[in-house]
Motif scaffolding. Structure first.
Motif, PDB file in Angstrom:
ATOM      1  N   ALA A 140       7.367   7.957  -2.079  1.00  0.00           N
ATOM      2  CA  ALA A 140       7.195   6.534  -1.751  1.00  0.00           C
ATOM      3  C   ALA A 140       7.057   6.294  -0.248  1.00  0.00           C
ATOM      4  O   ALA A 140       7.783   6.876   0.562  1.00  0.00           O
ATOM      5  CB  ALA A 140       8.373   5.737  -2.286  1.00  0.00           C
ATOM      6  N   GLU A 163       7.433   0.836   2.503  1.00  0.00           N
ATOM      7  CA  GLU A 163       7.252  -0.483   1.868  1.00  0.00           C
ATOM      8  C   GLU A 163       7.300  -0.376   0.342  1.00  0.00           C
ATOM      9  O   GLU A 163       7.713  -1.320  -0.332  1.00  0.00           O
ATOM     10  CB  GLU A 163       5.946  -1.126   2.327  1.00  0.00           C
ATOM     11  CG  GLU A 163       4.680  -0.400   1.918  1.00  0.00           C
ATOM     12  CD  GLU A 163       3.457  -0.910   2.673  1.00  0.00           C
ATOM     13  OE1 GLU A 163       3.064  -0.245   3.645  1.00  0.00           O
ATOM     14  OE2 GLU A 163       2.893  -1.938   2.290  1.00  0.00           O
ATOM     15  N   GLU A 164       6.882   0.750  -0.208  1.00  0.00           N
ATOM     16  CA  GLU A 164       6.966   0.942  -1.658  1.00  0.00           C
ATOM     17  C   GLU A 164       8.428   1.081  -2.094  1.00  0.00           C
ATOM     18  O   GLU A 164       8.827   0.539  -3.137  1.00  0.00           O
ATOM     19  CB  GLU A 164       6.171   2.183  -2.071  1.00  0.00           C
ATOM     20  CG  GLU A 164       4.665   2.018  -1.900  1.00  0.00           C
ATOM     21  CD  GLU A 164       3.897   3.303  -2.147  1.00  0.00           C
ATOM     22  OE1 GLU A 164       2.745   3.234  -2.582  1.00  0.00           O
ATOM     23  OE2 GLU A 164       4.432   4.409  -1.868  1.00  0.00           O
ATOM     24  N   SER A 165       9.237   1.786  -1.288  1.00  0.00           N
ATOM     25  CA  SER A 165      10.659   1.950  -1.625  1.00  0.00           C
ATOM     26  C   SER A 165      11.348   0.603  -1.681  1.00  0.00           C
ATOM     27  O   SER A 165      12.120   0.324  -2.611  1.00  0.00           O
ATOM     28  CB  SER A 165      11.377   2.809  -0.581  1.00  0.00           C
ATOM     29  OG  SER A 165      10.911   4.103  -0.651  1.00  0.00           O
ATOM     30  N   HIS A 186       9.954  -2.328  -2.142  1.00  0.00           N
ATOM     31  CA  HIS A 186       9.389  -3.091  -3.259  1.00  0.00           C
ATOM     32  C   HIS A 186      10.033  -2.652  -4.577  1.00  0.00           C
ATOM     33  O   HIS A 186      10.454  -3.478  -5.402  1.00  0.00           O
ATOM     34  CB  HIS A 186       7.878  -2.863  -3.279  1.00  0.00           C
ATOM     35  CG  HIS A 186       7.121  -3.776  -4.175  1.00  0.00           C
ATOM     36  ND1 HIS A 186       7.286  -5.137  -4.190  1.00  0.00           N
ATOM     37  CD2 HIS A 186       6.187  -3.518  -5.136  1.00  0.00           C
ATOM     38  CE1 HIS A 186       6.491  -5.680  -5.101  1.00  0.00           C
ATOM     39  NE2 HIS A 186       5.824  -4.718  -5.701  1.00  0.00           N
ATOM     40  N   LEU A 231       6.025   3.726 -10.210  1.00  0.00           N
ATOM     41  CA  LEU A 231       5.322   3.976  -8.951  1.00  0.00           C
ATOM     42  C   LEU A 231       4.637   5.345  -8.997  1.00  0.00           C
ATOM     43  O   LEU A 231       3.462   5.493  -8.651  1.00  0.00           O
ATOM     44  CB  LEU A 231       6.311   3.915  -7.784  1.00  0.00           C
ATOM     45  CG  LEU A 231       5.689   4.157  -6.406  1.00  0.00           C
ATOM     46  CD1 LEU A 231       4.847   2.957  -5.978  1.00  0.00           C
ATOM     47  CD2 LEU A 231       6.761   4.437  -5.366  1.00  0.00           C
ATOM     48  N   LYS A 241       0.606   6.171  -9.030  1.00  0.00           N
ATOM     49  CA  LYS A 241       0.020   7.022  -7.990  1.00  0.00           C
ATOM     50  C   LYS A 241      -0.817   8.135  -8.615  1.00  0.00           C
ATOM     51  O   LYS A 241      -1.903   8.469  -8.132  1.00  0.00           O
ATOM     52  CB  LYS A 241       1.114   7.601  -7.083  1.00  0.00           C
ATOM     53  CG  LYS A 241       1.611   6.593  -6.051  1.00  0.00           C
ATOM     54  CD  LYS A 241       2.556   7.222  -5.034  1.00  0.00           C
ATOM     55  CE  LYS A 241       3.018   6.184  -4.031  1.00  0.00           C
ATOM     56  NZ  LYS A 241       2.359   6.299  -2.721  1.00  0.00           N
ATOM     57  N   VAL A 272      -1.076   2.819  -0.886  1.00  0.00           N
ATOM     58  CA  VAL A 272       0.117   1.999  -1.094  1.00  0.00           C
ATOM     59  C   VAL A 272      -0.060   1.230  -2.396  1.00  0.00           C
ATOM     60  O   VAL A 272      -1.072   0.567  -2.614  1.00  0.00           O
ATOM     61  CB  VAL A 272       0.420   1.096   0.133  1.00  0.00           C
ATOM     62  CG1 VAL A 272      -0.731   0.198   0.482  1.00  0.00           C
ATOM     63  CG2 VAL A 272       1.677   0.270  -0.102  1.00  0.00           C
ATOM     64  N   ILE A 273       0.953   1.392  -3.260  1.00  0.00           N
ATOM     65  CA  ILE A 273       0.880   0.828  -4.611  1.00  0.00           C
ATOM     66  C   ILE A 273       1.855  -0.341  -4.699  1.00  0.00           C
ATOM     67  O   ILE A 273       3.022  -0.217  -4.328  1.00  0.00           O
ATOM     68  CB  ILE A 273       1.302   1.887  -5.677  1.00  0.00           C
ATOM     69  CG1 ILE A 273       0.612   3.231  -5.430  1.00  0.00           C
ATOM     70  CG2 ILE A 273       1.089   1.360  -7.094  1.00  0.00           C
ATOM     71  CD1 ILE A 273      -0.795   3.349  -5.844  1.00  0.00           C
ATOM     72  N   SER A 274       1.368  -1.449  -5.236  1.00  0.00           N
ATOM     73  CA  SER A 274       2.226  -2.631  -5.412  1.00  0.00           C
ATOM     74  C   SER A 274       2.254  -3.018  -6.890  1.00  0.00           C
ATOM     75  O   SER A 274       1.328  -3.694  -7.361  1.00  0.00           O
ATOM     76  CB  SER A 274       1.688  -3.816  -4.615  1.00  0.00           C
ATOM     77  OG  SER A 274       1.314  -3.413  -3.331  1.00  0.00           O
TER      78      SER A 274
END
Ligand SMILES: CC(C)(COP(=O)(O)OP(=O)(O)OC[C@H]1O[C@@H](n2cnc3c(N)ncnc32)[C@H](O)[C@@H]1OP(=O)(O)O)[C@@H](O)C(=O)NCCC(=O)NCCS
Length: 219
Positions: free
Chosen positions: A121, A124-126, A128, A145, A149, A170-172
């Motif tokens: 991660a 910002e992913e962590s 989120h 997540l 990915k 970056v995955i949201s």
């Protein structure tokens, strides 16, 4: 299940467990080489799924051989993706004229092993994932997540033939069953521009987590 997360232009097929009547083309058997029973079964059943997906597109069964970095070589004019995890196999395919890049991934719906989230991660992913876990604790957002990915990588690689690390996009994810991916890695120079953004869908059911992306965008 797989069709629920894919656009209508994409044909999906899935199998829970292994299909005893699934078969391989001789060249697929040769490409598999010496493999244990579990690997042979997943490789065979997922290709059975892939042939069903191809059939849904009106295409005859064709050998699906591993190509560069393990990416399967689909028939001309077709994009596709395959996934397997314990108890589940799925494939998806679409005409290249409809879909530019396609990736699917399946995972057990369980927390990631200790230390894996930190490895995969971005900061910002962590944060989120931490926020989503507080608000919707019934979903294993860390695994989601990871799954998203992997799906993005499976769409990216065949479209670019370049590696994309876990820090490469970056995955949201969102609680409504969608996620967005923004590629951070530099775009390779190629005739058809690589996708820079992916919109995906995810689903949790019967102990499995599925993620899929399909992009028709050229930018
Ligand atoms: C290749 C990878 C994505 C496979 O995912 P996995 O969860 O381990 O395994 P799955 O069962 O879901 O998928 C395996 C299938 O993916 C497909 N696959 C393998 N390499 C691939 C590649 N480079 N591109 C596209 N598809 C690929 C194959 O069809 C394979 O099945 P098969 O060997 O029976 O044909 C994973 O091992 C990997 O290398 N990940 C690192 C890259 C990454 O995820 N980056 C994140 C970017 S944000």
């Amino acid at each position: 299940m797989i069709d629920e997360i894919l656009p209508t232009a994409v044909l999906g097929a899935e199998f829970f467990g292994d299909e005893p009547d699934a078969w391989l083309f001789p060249e697929e058997r040769a490409a598999l080489g010496e493999a244990g029973e579990a690997r042979r079964r997943e490789y065979t059943t997922v290709r059975h799924c892939a042939r069903r997906a191809l059939g849904g597109l009106g295409l005859a069964p064709a050998p699906l051989l591993p190509g560069v970095r393990g990416a399967p070589r689909w028939p001309d004019g077709v994009v596709g993706s395959m996934t397997h995890c314990a108890g589940y196999r799925a494939a998806a395919a679409a005409h290249r004229s409809d879909v530019r890049a396609l990736g699917i991934d399946a995972e057990p719906h369980a927390p990631l092993p200790e230390g894996v989230l930190e490895f995969i991660a971005l900061p910002e992913e962590s944060s989120h994932v931490a926020g989503l876990s507080r608000h919707t604790p019934e979903v294993h957002w860390d695994r989601l997540l990871f799954c998203a990915k992997e799906a993005v990588y499976k769409a990216w690689f065949p479209a670019t033939h370049t590696w994309l690390g876990f820090d490469g996009a970056v995955i949201s994810p969102a609680p409504d069953g969608t996620f967005h991916a923004r590629v951070l890695a530099p775009a390779p120079v190629q005739q058809v521009p690589a996708p820079r953004e992916f919109d995906g869908r995810w689903l949790v059911r019967d102990g499995f987590l599925l993620a899929g992306v399909a992009s028709s965008a050229l930018v």
